[in-house]
Scaffold this motif. Structure first.
Motif, mmCIF file in Angstrom:
data_model
loop_
_atom_site.group_PDB
_atom_site.id
_atom_site.type_symbol
_atom_site.label_atom_id
_atom_site.label_comp_id
_atom_site.label_asym_id
_atom_site.label_seq_id
_atom_site.Cartn_x
_atom_site.Cartn_y
_atom_site.Cartn_z
ATOM 1 N N SER A 129 0.631 -1.007 -0.086
ATOM 2 C CA SER A 129 -0.322 -0.083 -0.041
ATOM 3 C C SER A 129 0.964 1.276 0.202
ATOM 4 O O SER A 129 0.369 2.294 -0.643
ATOM 5 C CB SER A 129 -1.107 0.074 1.184
ATOM 6 O OG SER A 129 -0.304 -0.610 2.421
ATOM 7 N N MET A 130 1.880 1.404 0.843
ATOM 8 C CA MET A 130 3.032 2.513 0.645
ATOM 9 C C MET A 130 3.503 2.538 -0.662
ATOM 10 O O MET A 130 3.553 3.653 -1.437
ATOM 11 C CB MET A 130 4.037 2.015 1.344
ATOM 12 C CG MET A 130 4.135 2.349 3.025
ATOM 13 S SD MET A 130 5.754 2.266 3.739
ATOM 14 C CE MET A 130 5.799 3.690 4.404
ATOM 15 N N GLY A 131 3.717 1.434 -1.641
ATOM 16 C CA GLY A 131 4.222 1.641 -2.853
ATOM 17 C C GLY A 131 2.759 2.162 -3.604
ATOM 18 O O GLY A 131 3.460 3.251 -4.638
ATOM 19 N N PHE A 132 1.927 1.948 -3.630
ATOM 20 C CA PHE A 132 0.656 2.613 -4.246
ATOM 21 C C PHE A 132 0.629 3.987 -3.776
ATOM 22 O O PHE A 132 0.360 4.691 -4.947
ATOM 23 C CB PHE A 132 -0.705 1.849 -4.103
ATOM 24 C CG PHE A 132 -0.723 0.515 -4.985
ATOM 25 C CD1 PHE A 132 -0.652 0.424 -6.475
ATOM 26 C CD2 PHE A 132 -0.855 -0.614 -4.461
ATOM 27 C CE1 PHE A 132 -0.935 -0.314 -7.333
ATOM 28 C CE2 PHE A 132 -1.036 -1.629 -5.374
ATOM 29 C CZ PHE A 132 -0.945 -1.559 -6.690
ATOM 30 N N ALA A 133 0.937 4.341 -2.705
ATOM 31 C CA ALA A 133 0.815 5.734 -2.561
ATOM 32 C C ALA A 133 1.826 6.425 -2.942
ATOM 33 O O ALA A 133 1.811 7.768 -3.573
ATOM 34 C CB ALA A 133 0.715 5.722 -0.774
ATOM 35 N N LEU A 134 3.071 5.937 -3.278
ATOM 36 C CA LEU A 134 4.188 6.361 -3.757
ATOM 37 C C LEU A 134 3.904 6.882 -5.134
ATOM 38 O O LEU A 134 4.141 7.801 -5.850
ATOM 39 C CB LEU A 134 5.541 5.507 -3.864
ATOM 40 C CG LEU A 134 6.174 5.706 -2.354
ATOM 41 C CD1 LEU A 134 7.384 4.938 -2.419
ATOM 42 C CD2 LEU A 134 6.139 6.977 -1.661
ATOM 43 N N PRO A 170 -7.321 -2.114 -1.567
ATOM 44 C CA PRO A 170 -8.598 -1.610 -2.483
ATOM 45 C C PRO A 170 -8.617 0.034 -2.422
ATOM 46 O O PRO A 170 -8.987 0.639 -3.617
ATOM 47 C CB PRO A 170 -9.775 -1.895 -1.667
ATOM 48 C CG PRO A 170 -9.366 -3.077 -0.916
ATOM 49 C CD PRO A 170 -7.832 -3.068 -0.782
ATOM 50 N N VAL A 171 -8.503 0.784 -1.216
ATOM 51 C CA VAL A 171 -8.432 1.855 -1.254
ATOM 52 C C VAL A 171 -7.478 2.682 -2.069
ATOM 53 O O VAL A 171 -7.852 3.525 -2.747
ATOM 54 C CB VAL A 171 -8.276 2.694 0.556
ATOM 55 C CG1 VAL A 171 -7.954 4.314 0.514
ATOM 56 C CG2 VAL A 171 -9.574 2.420 1.237
ATOM 57 N N THR A 172 -6.230 1.905 -2.134
ATOM 58 C CA THR A 172 -5.292 2.671 -3.061
ATOM 59 C C THR A 172 -5.306 2.486 -4.391
ATOM 60 O O THR A 172 -5.062 3.371 -5.167
ATOM 61 C CB THR A 172 -3.739 2.043 -2.268
ATOM 62 O OG1 THR A 172 -3.953 0.592 -2.446
ATOM 63 C CG2 THR A 172 -3.223 2.785 -1.054
ATOM 64 N N LEU A 173 -5.806 1.490 -4.803
ATOM 65 C CA LEU A 173 -6.089 1.251 -6.000
ATOM 66 C C LEU A 173 -7.252 1.958 -6.493
ATOM 67 O O LEU A 173 -7.196 2.490 -7.778
ATOM 68 C CB LEU A 173 -6.768 -0.444 -6.367
ATOM 69 C CG LEU A 173 -5.452 -1.357 -6.222
ATOM 70 C CD1 LEU A 173 -6.100 -2.738 -6.313
ATOM 71 C CD2 LEU A 173 -4.796 -1.367 -7.519
ATOM 72 N N VAL A 174 -8.160 2.189 -6.030
ATOM 73 C CA VAL A 174 -9.475 3.142 -6.093
ATOM 74 C C VAL A 174 -8.772 4.485 -6.253
ATOM 75 O O VAL A 174 -9.229 5.191 -7.246
ATOM 76 C CB VAL A 174 -10.633 3.160 -5.075
ATOM 77 C CG1 VAL A 174 -11.633 4.202 -5.426
ATOM 78 C CG2 VAL A 174 -11.093 1.516 -5.320
ATOM 79 N N VAL A 222 -3.251 6.640 4.320
ATOM 80 C CA VAL A 222 -2.551 5.056 4.286
ATOM 81 C C VAL A 222 -1.285 5.125 4.485
ATOM 82 O O VAL A 222 -0.682 4.447 5.003
ATOM 83 C CB VAL A 222 -3.209 4.684 3.018
ATOM 84 C CG1 VAL A 222 -2.296 3.275 2.597
ATOM 85 C CG2 VAL A 222 -4.745 4.287 2.609
ATOM 86 N N TYR A 223 -0.498 6.207 3.973
ATOM 87 C CA TYR A 223 0.864 6.400 4.095
ATOM 88 C C TYR A 223 1.373 6.323 5.334
ATOM 89 O O TYR A 223 2.314 5.617 5.974
ATOM 90 C CB TYR A 223 1.443 7.225 3.412
ATOM 91 C CG TYR A 223 2.899 7.464 3.048
ATOM 92 C CD1 TYR A 223 3.597 6.551 2.114
ATOM 93 C CD2 TYR A 223 3.880 7.827 4.075
ATOM 94 C CE1 TYR A 223 4.980 6.532 1.762
ATOM 95 C CE2 TYR A 223 5.203 7.982 3.779
ATOM 96 C CZ TYR A 223 5.918 7.184 2.666
ATOM 97 O OH TYR A 223 7.068 7.234 2.520
ATOM 98 N N VAL A 224 0.564 7.432 6.201
ATOM 99 C CA VAL A 224 1.153 7.283 7.553
ATOM 100 C C VAL A 224 0.746 6.231 8.441
ATOM 101 O O VAL A 224 1.635 5.654 9.253
ATOM 102 C CB VAL A 224 0.242 8.793 8.205
ATOM 103 C CG1 VAL A 224 0.492 8.566 9.816
ATOM 104 C CG2 VAL A 224 0.567 9.757 7.743
ATOM 105 N N ILE A 225 -0.297 5.567 8.339
ATOM 106 C CA ILE A 225 -0.387 4.569 9.164
ATOM 107 C C ILE A 225 0.270 3.331 8.434
ATOM 108 O O ILE A 225 0.828 2.415 9.477
ATOM 109 C CB ILE A 225 -1.971 3.946 8.894
ATOM 110 C CG1 ILE A 225 -3.026 5.096 9.355
ATOM 111 C CG2 ILE A 225 -2.472 2.690 9.371
ATOM 112 C CD1 ILE A 225 -4.367 4.875 9.285
#
Lengths: 124, 349
Positions: B166-171, B328-332, B216-219
């Motif tokens: 999820s960190m990767g998708f945020a990046l 799912p959150v990051t993909l959306v 998402v990134y912070v958590i």
């Protein structure tokens, strides 16, 4: 170009050295009196009663494999994300680039849904 | 500065580049280690006050010398190597934990132009080097040849790789809207747009259009550094202290340093990627390193706050949050940002 990365390489070496130095220093300055009781593996005071390198849950493997898939996906998206704005600025080809990445993501999402339905992500 | 040092450079000849780089590296690591030391004190003080205690206050004025006393004590403690352990790997474990958490700082910019290695693939390097951190934990847990470290390191490995996705998708989302892998460019791209022109820079930073990614990134950062409430790795009620059970003296201290250095790294990266780095929130105040320090300190306070507030997560809940909520959150949001960029409403160009 490549000489920009020289400090990065050096920082890694310094990092390793920074890790090694306290260990050597601790070994030199601190007492060192091993005995068999002190050096036995910790198991709440009991004698350790089997090898610690035992069988473990297969789900850890599953997580590792899923991670490789998703991380590869991210690695593939990196170059696309870097140049996407240039394609938008260029015009016509932008929708093609958009479409191909959406197909790429859709394949990932289908795989993800299959994993979810088959319970690969459950940890009960 | 460069002109002043010219005679010294001539004296050392070709090896001067290496010496000068080494000096710069020391100039990053030394303040970082002081920050790490005082972060441990700050953590005990902050959590102390949150629990209506006063925290450590005996060593030095107001307990300010406590971290130095702790370090000294650990230095003079015996390094115990268990008889069943793989000796080489056992020593290598803590070194592999600390090396990447320091090496990542090579590409972190502290101000406009104030960066050790201004490389054009900074974000990619960070993604790669932070992935290396999991090796220290796995190697330590395996080499100890003891049950608690083994179980702890299995948990740590699975947890760290899960949240890395999820960190990767945020990046990726940050990368999409800043169109550069260079961290300085990423900060400067947050200084553009309607609000920045109006002198309200705080509204043009990435945290507003990418708000879900920011959260998402912070958590994920808290989970990635194995901090409470995600610290099942060293959940004392279950696996005693996880991969650190068999470690003592300086080998233990290295794991400790690595954990806190990683916390500071994740905080400074959050500030750079989402909170505008060294940019000033309002137009009439000057930009500068002090803003980066304030933002980083704020994110670090969130880490400590979370630890004082939440009970430890159960392991299956951690995995569910990582795989079934964050992905799912990051993909959306990745999809939303892409469509937003294609639409006429795009605020990035």
């Amino acid at each position: 170009m490549l000489e920009n990365y020289f400090p990065v390489l050096m920082f890694m070496l310094v990092g390793l050295g920074f890790g090694l130095a306290p260990v050597i220093l601790g070994r030199l300055l601190a007492p060192y009196r091993p005995d068999s009781e002190k050096n036995s593996p910790y198991e709440c005071g009991f004698e350790a009663f089997e090898d610690a390198r035992m069988k473990f849950d297969v789900r850890y493997y599953l997580i590792a494999i899923l991670f490789i898939l998703f991380d590869l996906e991210i690695a593939f998206l990196f170059p696309w994300a870097t140049v996407f704005q240039e394609f938008i600025a260029a015009g016509e080809i932008a929708w093609f680039v958009f479409g191909s990445v959406m197909v790429f993501l859709a394949i990932l999402v289908i795989g993800y849904i299959v994993e979810w339905k088959n319970g690969a992500l459950d940890w009960e | 500065m460069e002109a002043m040092l010219q005679p010294v450079a001539d004296f050392f000849g070709p090896s001067w580049t290496a010496i000068w780089t080494l000096l710069k590296i020391v100039a990053i690591i030394a303040p970082l280690m002081i920050c790490v030391a005082y972060l441990t004190l700050a953590e005990r003080k902050v959590i102390g006050y949150m629990q209506v205690r006063i925290g450590p206050n005996r060593v030095g004025p107001k307990g300010l010398l406590q971290p130095i006393a702790d370090g000294m004590k650990l230095l003079f403690k015996e390094i115990i190597v268990p008889s069943g352990a793989s000796k080489g790997l056992f020593i290598l474990g803590p070194i592999l934990a600390i090396a990447p958490s320091l090496a990542a700082w090579a590409v972190v910019p502290f101000d406009d132009g104030l960066v050790l290695a201004d490389v054009n693939a900074g974000l990619l390097f960070l993604l790669a080097i932070t992935s290396m951190e999991v090796y220290g934990v796995i190697v330590a847990g395996w080499a100890s040849n003891s049950k608690y470290p083994f179980l702890g390191s299995m948990r740590a490995a699975a947890q760290m790789v899960s949240y890395e996705v999820s960190m990767g998708f945020a990046l990726i989302c940050v990368l999409l809207i800043s169109a550069s892998l260079n961290l300085t460019d990423i900060v400067m791209s947050q200084n553009e747009g309607r609000f920045a022109d109006m002198g309200l820079g705080v509204l043009s930073w990435n945290w507003i259009p990418l708000f879900p990614m920011f959260v998402v990134y912070v958590i994920s950062g808290i989970a990635e550094t194995n901090r409470a409430p995600f610290d099942v790795v060293e959940g004392e009620a279950e696996v005693v202290a996880g991969h650190m059970v068999e470690y003592s003296g300086m080998t233990f201290a290295l794991f400790f340093l690595a954990e806190y250095a990683n916390m500071i790294l994740v905080s400074i990266l959050t500030s750079i990627l989402f909170l505008g780095g060294w940019l000033s929130p309002v137009g009439f105040l000057p930009d500068g390193f002090h803003w980066l320090a304030v933002k980083t300190a704020f994110i670090l306070l969130l880490f400590l706050w979370a630890r004082a507030t939440f009970p430890r997560f159960r392991y299956d809940h951690i995995m569910r949050l990582g795989w079934k909520v964050f992905i799912p959150v990051t993909l959306v949001w990745l999809f939303v940002v892409t469509v937003w960029m294609m639409s006429p409403l795009s605020i990035w160009s």
